[in-house]
Design a protein around this motif. Structure first.
Motif, mmCIF file in Angstrom:
data_model
loop_
_atom_site.group_PDB
_atom_site.id
_atom_site.type_symbol
_atom_site.label_atom_id
_atom_site.label_comp_id
_atom_site.label_asym_id
_atom_site.label_seq_id
_atom_site.Cartn_x
_atom_site.Cartn_y
_atom_site.Cartn_z
ATOM 1 N N GLU A 138 0.761 -1.268 0.106
ATOM 2 C CA GLU A 138 -0.199 -0.202 -0.079
ATOM 3 C C GLU A 138 0.753 1.375 -0.005
ATOM 4 O OE1 GLU A 138 -3.488 1.762 2.877
ATOM 5 O OE2 GLU A 138 -2.203 0.334 3.659
ATOM 6 N N ARG A 139 1.744 1.252 0.936
ATOM 7 C CA ARG A 139 2.774 2.401 0.955
ATOM 8 C C ARG A 139 3.692 2.726 -0.435
ATOM 9 N NH1 ARG A 139 3.547 0.639 5.963
ATOM 10 N NH2 ARG A 139 5.648 -0.359 5.471
ATOM 11 N N TYR A 140 4.057 1.738 -0.904
ATOM 12 C CA TYR A 140 4.885 1.728 -1.903
ATOM 13 C C TYR A 140 3.939 2.240 -3.374
ATOM 14 C CZ TYR A 140 8.013 0.269 -5.654
ATOM 15 O OH TYR A 140 8.941 0.345 -6.698
ATOM 16 N N ALA A 141 2.862 1.872 -3.441
ATOM 17 C CA ALA A 141 1.854 2.455 -4.330
ATOM 18 C C ALA A 141 1.653 4.011 -4.265
ATOM 19 C CB ALA A 141 0.596 1.684 -4.574
ATOM 20 N N GLN A 142 1.379 4.246 -2.981
ATOM 21 C CA GLN A 142 1.059 5.589 -2.614
ATOM 22 C C GLN A 142 2.294 6.571 -2.536
ATOM 23 O OE1 GLN A 142 -0.174 4.588 1.515
ATOM 24 N NE2 GLN A 142 -2.641 4.399 0.645
ATOM 25 N N ALA A 143 3.527 6.055 -2.139
ATOM 26 C CA ALA A 143 4.550 6.673 -2.592
ATOM 27 C C ALA A 143 4.947 7.210 -3.775
ATOM 28 C CB ALA A 143 5.888 5.941 -1.948
ATOM 29 N N GLN A 144 4.432 6.188 -5.007
ATOM 30 C CA GLN A 144 4.741 6.652 -6.402
ATOM 31 C C GLN A 144 3.860 7.709 -6.600
ATOM 32 O OE1 GLN A 144 4.273 2.366 -7.585
ATOM 33 N NE2 GLN A 144 6.445 2.552 -8.159
ATOM 34 N N ALA A 145 2.440 7.485 -6.079
ATOM 35 C CA ALA A 145 1.718 8.818 -6.534
ATOM 36 C C ALA A 145 2.221 10.108 -5.816
ATOM 37 C CB ALA A 145 0.198 8.064 -5.728
ATOM 38 N N VAL A 146 2.490 9.946 -4.747
ATOM 39 C CA VAL A 146 2.850 11.175 -4.322
ATOM 40 C C VAL A 146 4.125 11.905 -4.781
ATOM 41 C CG1 VAL A 146 4.334 12.399 -2.153
ATOM 42 C CG2 VAL A 146 2.167 10.639 -1.754
ATOM 43 N N VAL A 147 5.041 10.887 -5.434
ATOM 44 C CA VAL A 147 6.065 11.303 -6.286
ATOM 45 C C VAL A 147 5.644 12.113 -7.445
ATOM 46 C CG1 VAL A 147 8.123 10.568 -7.630
ATOM 47 C CG2 VAL A 147 8.052 9.947 -5.378
ATOM 48 N N SER A 148 4.678 11.872 -7.900
ATOM 49 C CA SER A 148 4.095 12.285 -9.213
ATOM 50 C C SER A 148 3.558 13.717 -8.898
ATOM 51 C CB SER A 148 2.945 11.436 -9.829
ATOM 52 O OG SER A 148 1.681 11.370 -8.956
ATOM 53 N N LEU A 149 3.192 13.924 -7.851
ATOM 54 C CA LEU A 149 2.961 15.406 -7.403
ATOM 55 C C LEU A 149 4.017 16.467 -7.276
ATOM 56 C CD1 LEU A 149 0.182 14.286 -4.969
ATOM 57 C CD2 LEU A 149 -0.299 15.008 -7.280
ATOM 58 N N VAL A 150 5.478 15.727 -7.018
ATOM 59 C CA VAL A 150 6.489 16.481 -6.799
ATOM 60 C C VAL A 150 7.045 17.166 -8.020
ATOM 61 C CG1 VAL A 150 8.923 16.442 -5.988
ATOM 62 C CG2 VAL A 150 6.984 15.215 -4.690
ATOM 63 N N LYS A 151 7.488 18.668 -7.870
ATOM 64 C CA LYS A 151 7.983 19.227 -9.099
ATOM 65 C C LYS A 151 9.574 19.248 -8.727
ATOM 66 C CE LYS A 151 4.377 22.308 -10.049
ATOM 67 N NZ LYS A 151 3.836 23.841 -10.432
ATOM 68 N N PRO A 152 10.123 19.304 -9.809
ATOM 69 C CA PRO A 152 11.880 19.138 -9.876
ATOM 70 C C PRO A 152 12.556 20.247 -8.946
ATOM 71 C CG PRO A 152 11.063 19.059 -12.182
ATOM 72 C CD PRO A 152 9.978 19.660 -11.307
ATOM 73 N N GLU A 153 12.002 21.130 -8.654
ATOM 74 C CA GLU A 153 12.644 22.259 -7.895
ATOM 75 C C GLU A 153 11.573 22.944 -6.762
ATOM 76 O OE1 GLU A 153 13.838 25.138 -10.716
ATOM 77 O OE2 GLU A 153 15.758 23.976 -11.241
ATOM 78 N N ARG A 154 12.205 23.117 -5.861
ATOM 79 C CA ARG A 154 11.304 23.814 -4.537
ATOM 80 C C ARG A 154 10.137 23.159 -4.379
ATOM 81 N NH1 ARG A 154 13.085 29.547 -4.349
ATOM 82 N NH2 ARG A 154 10.873 30.209 -3.911
ATOM 83 N N THR A 155 10.441 21.784 -3.694
ATOM 84 C CA THR A 155 9.194 21.319 -3.456
ATOM 85 C C THR A 155 9.619 20.447 -1.815
ATOM 86 O OG1 THR A 155 8.326 20.798 -5.527
ATOM 87 C CG2 THR A 155 7.680 19.412 -3.673
ATOM 88 N N VAL A 156 8.569 20.604 -1.061
ATOM 89 C CA VAL A 156 8.726 20.051 0.140
ATOM 90 C C VAL A 156 7.453 19.169 0.392
ATOM 91 C CG1 VAL A 156 8.510 20.244 2.910
ATOM 92 C CG2 VAL A 156 9.832 21.978 1.252
ATOM 93 N N VAL A 157 7.767 17.848 0.952
ATOM 94 C CA VAL A 157 6.764 16.881 1.047
ATOM 95 C C VAL A 157 6.773 16.400 2.649
ATOM 96 C CG1 VAL A 157 5.830 14.413 0.600
ATOM 97 C CG2 VAL A 157 7.134 16.007 -1.083
ATOM 98 N N LEU A 158 5.833 16.529 3.240
ATOM 99 C CA LEU A 158 5.682 16.267 4.725
ATOM 100 C C LEU A 158 4.486 15.313 5.257
ATOM 101 C CD1 LEU A 158 5.070 19.613 6.561
ATOM 102 C CD2 LEU A 158 4.679 19.329 3.926
ATOM 103 N N GLY A 159 4.815 14.612 6.090
ATOM 104 C CA GLY A 159 3.456 13.805 6.788
ATOM 105 C C GLY A 159 3.893 12.598 7.438
ATOM 106 N N ASP A 160 2.973 11.975 7.716
ATOM 107 C CA ASP A 160 3.042 10.546 8.475
ATOM 108 C C ASP A 160 3.062 9.559 7.446
ATOM 109 O OD1 ASP A 160 3.044 8.225 9.930
ATOM 110 O OD2 ASP A 160 1.290 8.666 11.002
ATOM 111 N N PHE A 161 4.517 8.971 7.251
ATOM 112 C CA PHE A 161 4.551 7.996 6.171
ATOM 113 C C PHE A 161 4.397 6.531 6.422
ATOM 114 C CE2 PHE A 161 6.401 11.894 4.931
ATOM 115 C CZ PHE A 161 6.032 12.188 3.650
ATOM 116 N N ASN A 162 4.391 6.165 7.975
ATOM 117 C CA ASN A 162 4.291 4.809 8.366
ATOM 118 C C ASN A 162 5.331 4.107 7.694
ATOM 119 O OD1 ASN A 162 2.194 4.716 10.483
ATOM 120 N ND2 ASN A 162 0.767 5.180 8.667
#
Length: 231
Positions: A138-162
């Protein structure tokens, strides 16, 4: 390089899973949670497990008044008795309409990610906040979905990743886009052993300082992560 270093301005980010269990904060003491937020005065805050079910007040509304004027809710469970989900709050206005992205995996608990831009005094910053699931696949699939929301520059990702295993780890997936990350132990808050709560940043940003607050153990089974990140 000296010129570039001089232009990098720190922004204070915070992530915290605020729902106490193991007899911690059983009535979800909002004032205690708010006191920790006020104490550190973050510019941007991601909160997970905000729960308004079986309450006479609205925790989402009360928490929204603590940090700035700009916030977005991602309610993953909505019932007649109240709602449950996460929040992103900011002192800076949104530079784009926030996206609420469904990152749920098959029949498991609903999960969401919040993605938006922040219009800071030193330019646009992309922020992605999330709360990932409990199983490895589940986390692996969700992590890939999150990465698709990241831009190459000036991006911060935060949360509870379990995320605590190396097998199909969230860390390896996110490292492709956000190689900078915090490494504090945050769970369980009374005796932190696992690094479940993290803040990631793209390589053009620098994590200058990162810490937690052990006073928060009175209110949640997770410790918060606070980081000053030079953008």
């Amino acid at each position: 390089m000296a010129r570039r270093e001089a232009l990098m301005v720190p922004v204070r980010f915070m992530t915290w899973n605020v729902h106490g269990t193991f007899n911690l904060n059983p009535k979800f003491d909002l004032e205690g949670v708010c006191s920790i937020l006020r104490k550190w005065s973050p510019d941007v805050v991601a909160l997970q497990e905000v729960d308004s079910r079986s309450r006479s007040d609205d925790p989402f509304a009360k928490l929204a008044r603590v940090v700035g004027d700009h916030r977005v809710h991602a309610k993953s469970i909505v019932t007649e008795d109240g709602d449950y989900g996460q929040m992103l709050m900011s002192r800076f206005p949104f530079s784009s309409v926030p996206e609420i992205v469904d990152v749920s995996y098959r029949e498991r608990e609903p999960r969401r990610a919040i993605a938006t831009g922040l219009l800071t005094p030193f330019g646009d910053v992309r922020v992605v906040a999330t709360h990932l699931g409990l199983s490895i696949h589940e986390r692996y699939a969700q992590a890939q979905a999150v990465v698709s929301l990241v831009k190459p520059e000036r991006t911060v990702v935060l949360g509870d990743f379990n995320d605590w295993f190396w097998v199909k780890s969230v860390r390896r997936v996110l490292a492709q886009a956000c190689p900078n990350r915090t490494r504090l132990r945050t769970f369980p808050s009374r005796l932190p052993l696992m690094r479940l709560d993290r803040i990631y940043a793209t390589r053009d940003s620098r994590i200058e300082k990162v810490w937690t607050d052990h006073a928060a153990r009175a209110y949640s089974d997770h410790l918060p992560v606070i980081a000053d990140i030079a953008i």
